[in-house]
Design an enzyme around this catalytic site. Structure first.
Site, PDB file in Angstrom:
ATOM      1  N   ASP A  71      37.928   5.951  28.500  1.00 21.85           N
ATOM      2  CA  ASP A  71      39.097   5.922  27.619  1.00 21.85           C
ATOM      3  C   ASP A  71      39.015   4.651  26.784  1.00 21.85           C
ATOM      4  OD1 ASP A  71      41.857   6.295  26.587  1.00 21.85           O
ATOM      5  OD2 ASP A  71      41.983   7.776  28.178  1.00 21.85           O
ATOM      6  N   HIS A  82      40.344   8.760  22.188  1.00 21.32           N
ATOM      7  CA  HIS A  82      40.321   7.935  23.419  1.00 21.32           C
ATOM      8  C   HIS A  82      38.961   7.283  23.641  1.00 21.32           C
ATOM      9  CE1 HIS A  82      44.297   8.922  25.098  1.00 21.32           C
ATOM     10  NE2 HIS A  82      44.139  10.123  24.563  1.00 21.32           N
ATOM     11  N   ASP A 124      41.783  15.529  23.921  1.00 22.51           N
ATOM     12  CA  ASP A 124      43.224  15.369  23.683  1.00 22.51           C
ATOM     13  C   ASP A 124      43.512  14.256  22.679  1.00 22.51           C
ATOM     14  OD1 ASP A 124      42.183  13.566  25.623  1.00 22.51           O
ATOM     15  OD2 ASP A 124      44.220  12.995  26.189  1.00 22.51           O
ATOM     16  N   GLU A 125      44.660  14.384  22.059  1.00 26.40           N
ATOM     17  CA  GLU A 125      45.317  13.307  21.316  1.00 26.40           C
ATOM     18  C   GLU A 125      44.393  12.600  20.322  1.00 26.40           C
ATOM     19  OE1 GLU A 125      48.683  12.051  24.551  1.00 26.40           O
ATOM     20  OE2 GLU A 125      46.767  11.025  24.727  1.00 26.40           O
ATOM     21  N   TYR A 145      52.876  15.595  36.071  1.00 27.31           N
ATOM     22  CA  TYR A 145      52.416  14.277  35.605  1.00 27.31           C
ATOM     23  C   TYR A 145      52.989  13.203  36.524  1.00 27.31           C
ATOM     24  CZ  TYR A 145      49.411  14.989  31.629  1.00 27.31           C
ATOM     25  OH  TYR A 145      48.325  15.287  30.854  1.00 27.31           O
ATOM     26  N   ASP A 191      52.206  10.185  36.741  1.00 27.79           N
ATOM     27  CA  ASP A 191      52.337   8.810  36.221  1.00 27.79           C
ATOM     28  C   ASP A 191      53.779   8.551  35.774  1.00 27.79           C
ATOM     29  OD1 ASP A 191      51.878  10.717  34.136  1.00 27.79           O
ATOM     30  OD2 ASP A 191      51.438   9.088  32.724  1.00 27.79           O
ATOM     31  N   THR A 248      46.785   5.809  34.616  1.00 27.46           N
ATOM     32  CA  THR A 248      47.013   4.503  35.259  1.00 27.46           C
ATOM     33  C   THR A 248      47.269   3.359  34.275  1.00 27.46           C
ATOM     34  OG1 THR A 248      44.625   4.109  35.396  1.00 27.46           O
ATOM     35  CG2 THR A 248      45.674   5.153  37.308  1.00 27.46           C
ATOM     36  N   GLU A 249      47.805   3.682  33.095  1.00 31.97           N
ATOM     37  CA  GLU A 249      48.153   2.583  32.183  1.00 31.97           C
ATOM     38  C   GLU A 249      48.996   1.539  32.910  1.00 31.97           C
ATOM     39  OE1 GLU A 249      48.485   5.810  31.419  1.00 31.97           O
ATOM     40  OE2 GLU A 249      48.187   6.175  29.263  1.00 31.97           O
TER      41      GLU A 249
END
Ligand code: ACM
Length: 639
Positions: A206, A280, A356-357, A448, A450, A495-496
């Site tokens: 990432d 990412h 993604d994203e 999710y 997180d 895990t940000e």
């Protein structure tokens, strides 16, 4: 054999909380995930001093016998393993059946006064049966202390027949945002297999770090695995200073990966590797800046604000271009090298390519992208992304693997053989299944982990909340699609904001119990009250195993609304039954002698704080919550 079992088994759908005592002292039969069928008899089986585990001549079953023996030995010190094909009195008899009608992963566990018999068709079934057996022992079995009185090891008389609802029962661990060591990953695997998860998805790359050695691309780990160290809230951290050494991070060598894969495989867990492209990808671009469409100075992000995260399904907007350029042939040559080594290291049939994203704002203006669009007749940036994904799929397929990606890979047209991991709700999964593709469900709204699991005033801040009760409503199989295309589901731990394994455990448990049950147990057996009773007994097991978990189910749910332009009304609820909520508004600490919540509270005019705590009888079970009234006003929409 199956017929004989069926004769003796009452299929008990809608089972209540089991009230009979089992194990030693006051334990109830409390299995997570709930088995298909549990029939309890009268009496118990006490383990003899020298318990013998009998195992067939099969290496995988022998390994499982070793695991069982190790755990029993931790608490009794008295176990022998013998090879054999018949039970002897008072033994634990593991047996592989010759009956090919028993489905894969099914097991039949029978405990009588003369011993334990565990039969399965395959070694994986024996492994799952052993996990159930371990849960029938009292909680000390999960610990590390030698128990002083081995003759107290008592099992209930019970017959259990069980098999999983889905074959893909996963947890995802993001090892990029924070690196977790091989020992920590093994420890996570040890915990997940107790609840019959069989897949660990490692998010290996990432913007915050590249975590897997690629021998043909050494800079990925010389540069991409390291960033400057920052501590605090993701997205607000400071950028690297000029010349500041990047010393925080780590990566897995090929040997490390082999060790993890072997450890997982010995426990019937597949490892799904994810290389997240084209977005990412800042860590890869910091290592090889020529992979970007946008020339510039790149660094591995320590969690600074290099993107704008707009929410509401809108595309991300990059302040830095963190994408691998789809218009460059060298991007695909790079990915060929990466996936060659990834495919060699991971035996699992799928490789995850992220997808993604992707921020497109740099692509929009880029001349090379415009030229690619013209050459390949791509009408918009969705089709550019789709072009990229399809080429990646060709690379992955050429290495003998199937490709899976996040549901954005549907945009602009799905690659021909791709499987889809649905995260923006279930709709991507439904759409992919309608197009005949395999899917794995991991929707943010249920899976999710997180997200915060309780009130924002007491949980480490994250931008969204997922309570245990909601996670328990996860239904991986929507109506109206071909069920055989839904391989299963998984919970994802980004895990940000997870800096260490203790917090990873806290975020995982108990929500992963709920996900385990959604993926293993029959849908008809779902019962929140019964589940929460079992969760509480498993908290005791986690305590014994020294694994952290969130006690958020004991804390109140706070619903603030507006009475008039200045006054807040607070409604309080609890996720589980049988708790009293005590409160104060004058700054002192409430206990069970303070007023107990009965009806919505009007916050007194000049109060600065609301303080709350829950009790069960005269025992505090919730955490002390301190909520500024200014915060309650904000929640109620009072300026
Ligand atoms: C994701 O959560 N961006 C897959």
């Amino acid at each position: 054999m199956k017929k004989i079992f069926l004769l003796t088994i009452v299929i008990s759908l809608f089972s209540p909380v089991y009230s009979q005592k089992a194990g030693h002292k006051n334990e109830i039969i409390s299995i997570i995930p709930q088995p298909v069928s549990v029939t309890q008899g009268k009496g118990s089986f006490t383990l003899p001093h020298n318990i013998v585990i009998i195992t067939p001549k099969n290496e995988e079953v022998k390994r499982t016998a070793q695991h069982l023996s190790k755990q029993i030995r931790t608490v009794t010190n008295q176990v022998n393993i013998k090879e054999g094909t018949t039970a002897s009195p008072k033994s634990i008899f593991l047996s592989l059946s010759a009956n090919k009608n028993i489905p894969k992963d099914e097991y039949q566990l029978k405990i009588t006064t003369s011993g334990v018999t565990l039969i399965a068709n395959e070694p994986s079934g024996i492994f799952y049966g052993v996990q159930t057996l371990l849960q029938l022992f009292s909680k000390e079995i999960a610990g590390n202390e030698i128990h002083k009185k081995p003759n107290e090891w008592v099992l209930p008389i019970v017959t259990i027949e069980d098999h999983p609802r889905f074959g893909w029962r996963g947890l995802m661990l993001d090892v990029s945002r924070h690196f977790f060591t091989v020992a920590e990953v093994k420890d996570y695997i040890d915990q997940m297999v107790k609840y019959k998860f069989n897949l660990l998805h490692l998010h290996l790359t990432d913007d915050q770090g590249w975590r897997i050695q690629i021998k043909s691309l050494p800079k990925l780990t010389e540069v991409g695995a390291w960033r400057v160290e920052r501590t605090g809230t993701f997205g607000t951290l400071s950028k690297p200073n000029p010349g500041e050494p990047a010393t925080y991070g780590g990566f897995y060598t090929h040997e490390d990966i082999k060790e993890i894969v072997k450890y997982a495989g010995d426990r019937f867990v597949n490892i799904l590797p994810e290389i997240d492209v084209p977005g990412h990808s800042l860590a890869a671009i910091a290592s090889y800046p020529e992979l970007s469409c946008t020339p510039g100075e790149y660094y591995v992000s320590p969690g600074d604000r290099f993107m704008i995260w707009p929410g509401g399904g809108q595309h991300f907007y990059g302040l830095l271009d963190n994408t691998i350029c789809p218009a460059l042939e060298k991007s695909f040559a790079f990915l060929d090298k990466v996936f060659t080594e990834v495919a060699q290291l991971f035996p699992f049939e799928y490789i995850h390519m992220g997808g993604d994203e992707t921020a497109r704002n740099f692509w929009e203006k880029n001349e090379q992208i415009k030229a690619l669009m013209q050459k390949e007749n791509l009408k918009d940036l969705d089709e550019v992304q789709s072009y990229f994904v399809k080429r990646v799929e060709k690379i992955i397929n050429s290495k003998g693997k199937k490709m899976i990606g996040w549901d954005e890979i549907l945009d602009g047209g799905l690659a021909p053989n791709a499987a889809v991991m649905s995260w923006r709700g279930m709709k991507g999964g439904i759409e992919a299944a309608k197009q005949g593709h395999e899917v794995v469900m991991s929707p943010t709204d249920y899976a999710y982990i997180d997200y915060m699991q309780g009130d924002a005033s007491i949980e480490p801040p994250v931008y969204a909340t997922l309570r245990l009760k909601k996670a328990y409503q996860f239904e991986p199989l929507p109506e109206g699609i071909n069920p055989s295309l839904v391989k299963g589901g998984q919970a994802n731990l980004w895990t940000e904001q997870v800096y260490n394994m203790r917090h990873a455990q806290y975020m995982t448990w108990p929500r992963a119990f709920a996900i385990a049950e959604a993926l293993w147990s029959p849908k008809e057996k779902r019962n929140w009250k019964d589940f929460t009773a079992r969760v509480e007994t498993h908290f005791e097991r986690l305590n014994a195993a020294e694994v952290k978990y969130s006690p958020a189910i004991y804390d109140p749910i706070i619903i603030a609304s507006k009475k008039d332009t200045t006054t807040v009304i607070v409604k309080l609820e609890t996720e589980i039954e049988g708790l009293s909520i005590h409160y104060s508004f004058e700054n002192s600490f409430p206990d069970n002698f303070y007023p107990s919540y009965k009806e919505p509270l009007i916050v007194p005019k000049d109060a600065a704080y609301m303080k709350l705590i829950t009790y069960r009888g005269n025992k505090p079970v919730g955490r002390l919550m301190v909520i500024p009234v200014a915060d309650l006003k904000k929640r109620a929409g009072i300026k």
